[in-house]
Design an enzyme around this catalytic site. Structure first.
Site, short mmCIF file in Angstrom:
data_model
loop_
_atom_site.label_atom_id
_atom_site.label_comp_id
_atom_site.label_asym_id
_atom_site.label_seq_id
_atom_site.Cartn_x
_atom_site.Cartn_y
_atom_site.Cartn_z
N ASP A 229 0.89 -1.16 0.00
CA ASP A 229 0.00 0.00 0.00
C ASP A 229 0.93 1.21 0.00
OD1 ASP A 229 -2.07 1.78 0.03
OD2 ASP A 229 -3.15 0.86 1.70
N TRP A 230 0.39 2.35 -0.44
CA TRP A 230 1.25 3.52 -0.67
C TRP A 230 1.91 3.99 0.63
CZ3 TRP A 230 0.02 1.25 -4.63
CH2 TRP A 230 0.21 1.73 -5.91
#
Ligand code: BGC
Length: 761
Positions: A229-230
């Site tokens: 995930d970012w």
């Protein structure tokens, strides 16, 4: 495919490999021009395409795209064909923007209605969430665009989402929080899987070797790449070693260097890096193979968004006021009638191609009726009595009042959770006042998850749950109100009476950096059923303008082997006067199991369209997993011999038909007996029972004597207890220890000897 993956990896320098495993920008992977490796463009997801220009800003305005109803609305359709079609439309839009992978769908469970991101998730039931994800992923990928199944795993709240440690026991993880991922990976083969930010039992999702490598890649056979995930990566080298292939976003020269250094100093095996590189190259290559840039049909997608929104609307309550019967004066109340709230905040926020006004759409279907509009409530949390007074006047002067009530946009969002399940103070006061003034009042709700309604529901003649309905939701609502559409959505989450009734209430969102999933497997209806807690609207609930009768529930066999499974059939008849669609739900109830099980679990469903008077037979296949549960002793899904009820229901609380079938387990499970096993465990174990039988009398008799009971006096002892009952709960080893002097061998030798016999069969 144009790349020879093995040859490309062989030609890559260590620097190039490390660079490929880290993004080049917010949304692209690193290209390697000299080897013909292009960049892969990824973008959010999941209910529309959010293609933001690569300016380095994560929040820039995106290119226009269709905003479809969000996941909780899509799931409420229970229509996998429709969700498949949405997937195809998403792929067409992604393709038009040159995108290779769409970042979605999200299949985290709705553990609490308070989760701010529930609008992006499908259900409180893992089976249902899995079916939805399979449909969406297959739709997207059928057009040569990839998906990213997210957020793996146990990302069920936004509070401290970057660091919270989700403490979930093994059974609960496998039975509730992993199956939707598992179904999607095995049956739809998403090109990528996105790890979650949070920790799971102490280890970050990005570094979780057991989840990323052992379960996802080895057990489930996932062949794509795992993307962070970012911003979810803490330790790049640990993450790579654990199975996290691509870190996003980039650029991050320090991470690339860390990987290079780790290989140089022997901390990271280059083979692990090569494996990540191969996985990324395969998907980069696959995405490049799809020609890009075809324009999409904006109108057709808008129409599809409207159809999904219409099928998603759940008619929660109706005293007969709906569908509207040619009212002459309609009081339209509530600012969301003119400024629709149709999506949630955060990374999924779409820049819609256009937005239908609920008021204008109503007008189109209203014929000669006169519509008035009152704002009803302000945009935020303020109160304003004048707005209520004006709405009440309008309602009194009309034949019917339509209250468009949307939770303020700031309440449900990625990044934080809701404090409660309430509408705003002003909205509650408005609904109460209008319903008191106008008996024909219909409440139309826009929220991504459950809200509580106790204070006002009795006064409302009808209630529609319209979710975050996407850009075309306004027309969908009008269609349902006037009967052009017969509502056919059903809830995929329980609507509780009170927040304090919710299963995770005492452990959501946790504290001190940790959230314990204290309700274990008892999420959603599994909990309300087991505790007999009354609810406002049960899982699976949704009314129609017609009625359906269920009959003749039957199974392909009454006794069956777990590996063969069963097919169940039920006849469904439309007994009303208009055409409609019914969602038939099949639940399974286990009569008895070694470990506690929920009273019933959803294991199949079908949505069926019926003309008035028409009957159709719905067939649903139930496989091994429909009857199995995850046993932490065996670390696997198991079945046990025994009876199961098959329940056909219109909701989790409205079971219409039931049959009982008998399962024969074909599993040959190893014995779990060990030094701590009680006499009761030995007696319950089929092999253990035979092995212990010859010495049982002696052991029990000796113990009786030690406890002051008479020979053969098993049922009562001199110390006022059922001695046999006591012994059943006492480890065999401990029983022997009480008699040590009288034994030919040490207690350990005796128990180990018996255990050896058990292992030997
Ligand atoms: C979200 C993801 C999203 C990513 C990229 C993260 O903050 O959790 O769902 O795909 O950002 O926007």
């Amino acid at each position: 495919m144009s790349l020879d993956i093995a040859a490309t990896v062989a030609q890559m320098t260590l620097e190039e490999k490390a660079a490929l495993c880290t993004g080049a920008s917010s949304w692209t992977t690193t290209p390697i021009d000299r080897l013909g490796v292009p960049a892969l463009l990824v973008t959010d997801g999941p209910h529309g395409i959010r293609r933001v220009p690569d300016t380095g800003s994560l929040g820039a305005t995106a290119l226009p795209a269709t905003c479809f109803p969000t996941a909780s609305a899509m799931a409420a359709t229970w229509n996998v064909d429709l969700i498949h079609a949405v997937g195809q439309a998403l792929a067409e839009e992604a393709n038009s923007m040159g995108i290779g992978v769409v970042l979605g769908p999200g299949v985290n469970m709705k553990r609490s209605p308070r989760c701010g991101r529930n609008f992006e998730y499908y259900a409180e039931d893992p089976y249902l969430a899995g079916e939805m994800a399979v449909a969406l992923i297959n739709g997207v990928q059928s057009k040569g665009v990839g998906t990213s199944l997210k957020h793996y795993a146990a990302n069920n709240q936004e509070t401290r989402r970057f660091t919270i440690n989700a403490v979930v026991d093994e059974r609960t993880l496998h039975e509730i929080y992993l199956p939707a991922f598992e179904a999607a990976v095995k049956r739809a083969r998403p090109w990528t899987v996105m790890c979650s930010y949070n920790k799971i039992n102490g280890t970050y999702g990005s570094e979780h070797r057991q989840l990323l490598t052992e379960i996802l890649k080895q057990d489930w056979g996932f062949e794509g790449f795992v993307v962070s995930d970012w911003g979810a990566v803490r330790d790049r080298v640990k993450a790579l070693a654990g199975g996290l292939d691509l870190e996003m976003p980039g650029p991050k020269p320090s991470r690339v260097q860390a990987v290079i250094d780790a290989v140089h100093n022997g901390e990271l095996d280059e083979a692990a890096l090569d494996e990540a590189v191969r996985r990324i190259l395969r998907i980069v290559d696959k995405a490049a193979a799809t020609p890009k840039g075809a324009e999409f049909d904006v109108d057709a997608h808008h129409a599809l968004a409207r159809r999904v929104a219409a099928e998603a609307i759940v008619l929660l309550k109706n005293d007969g006021v709906l569908p509207l019967q040619q009212p002459q004066r309609i009081a339209v109340i509530g600012r969301s009638a003119k400024e629709p709230h149709f999506q949630g905040g955060g990374s999924s926020h779409i820049n819609p191609t256009r937005v239908d006004s609920p008021f204008d759409e109503l007008q189109k279907l209203a014929g000669d009726a006169q519509l008035t509009y009152s704002e009803g409530y302000p945009a935020g949390l303020e109160t304003d009595q004048a707005l209520i007074d004006a709405a009440v006047q309008a309602a009194k002067a009309a034949d019917v009042a339509l209250l468009y009530i949307a939770l303020p946009g700031s309440i449900e969002s990625e990044g934080y959770d809701r404090d409660n399940l309430d509408l705003t103070e002003q909205q509650v006061a408005l609904i109460k006042a209008v319903c008191a003034a106008q008996p024909h009042s219909v409440v139309i709700l826009n929220s991504g998850s459950a809200v509580v309604m106790n204070e006002w529901i009795d006064g409302a003649a009808a209630v529609l749950q319209a979710w975050m309905m996407g850009q075309a939701g306004g027309g969908a609502i009008a269609g349902v109100l006037f009967g052009a559409v017969n509502p056919s959505g059903k809830l995929t989450e329980t609507f509780p009476l009170r927040l304090v009734d919710t299963p995770s209430h005492l452990s959501f969102p946790g504290g001190h950096g940790e959230v314990r999933y204290g309700e274990d497997i008892f999420i959603g209806y599994r909990y309300y059923d087991a505790r007999e807690v009354p609810v406002l609207f049960p899982f699976g609930h949704g009314l129609s303008y017609t009625q359906f009768a269920y009959s003749n529930l039957r199974a392909s066999a009454t006794t069956f082997k777990d590996a063969d499974g069963l097919t169940v059939s039920v006849d469904v008849t439309n007994t009303g006067a208009v055409a409609g669609q019914e969602i038939v739900q099949i639940y399974v109830h286990d009569h008895a199991a070694e470990l506690v099980r929920p009273p019933k679990e959803l294991k199949g469903f079908a949505k069926v369209a019926l003309q008035p008077g028409e009957t159709k037979t719905v067939q649903i296949a139930l496989d091994f997993r429909a009857f199995a549960y995850y046993h932490p002793g065996y670390h696997r899904w198991i079945t046990e011999d025994g009876d199961f009820d098959i329940l056909a229901g219109a909701s989790a609380s409205d079971i219409r038909d039931k049959i009982t079938v008998t399962l024969q387990s074909t599993l040959e499970l190893p014995s779990l007996l060990n030094r701590e096993s009680t006499l009761g465990d030995w007696m319950a174990d089929p092999t253990g029972r035979t092995i212990i039988e010859p010495v049982r009398q002696e052991i029990v008799g000796g113990m009786m004597r030690r406890m002051g009971g008479g020979e053969g006096d098993e049922e009562s002892g001199a110390i006022g207890m059922d001695v046999l009952g006591f012994l059943r709960e006492t480890p065999l080893l401990s029983i022997l220890h009480f008699q040590e002097g009288a034994l030919p061998q040490s207690p350990e030798e005796i128990v180990d000897g018996l255990l050896a016999q058990v292992q030997g069969g």
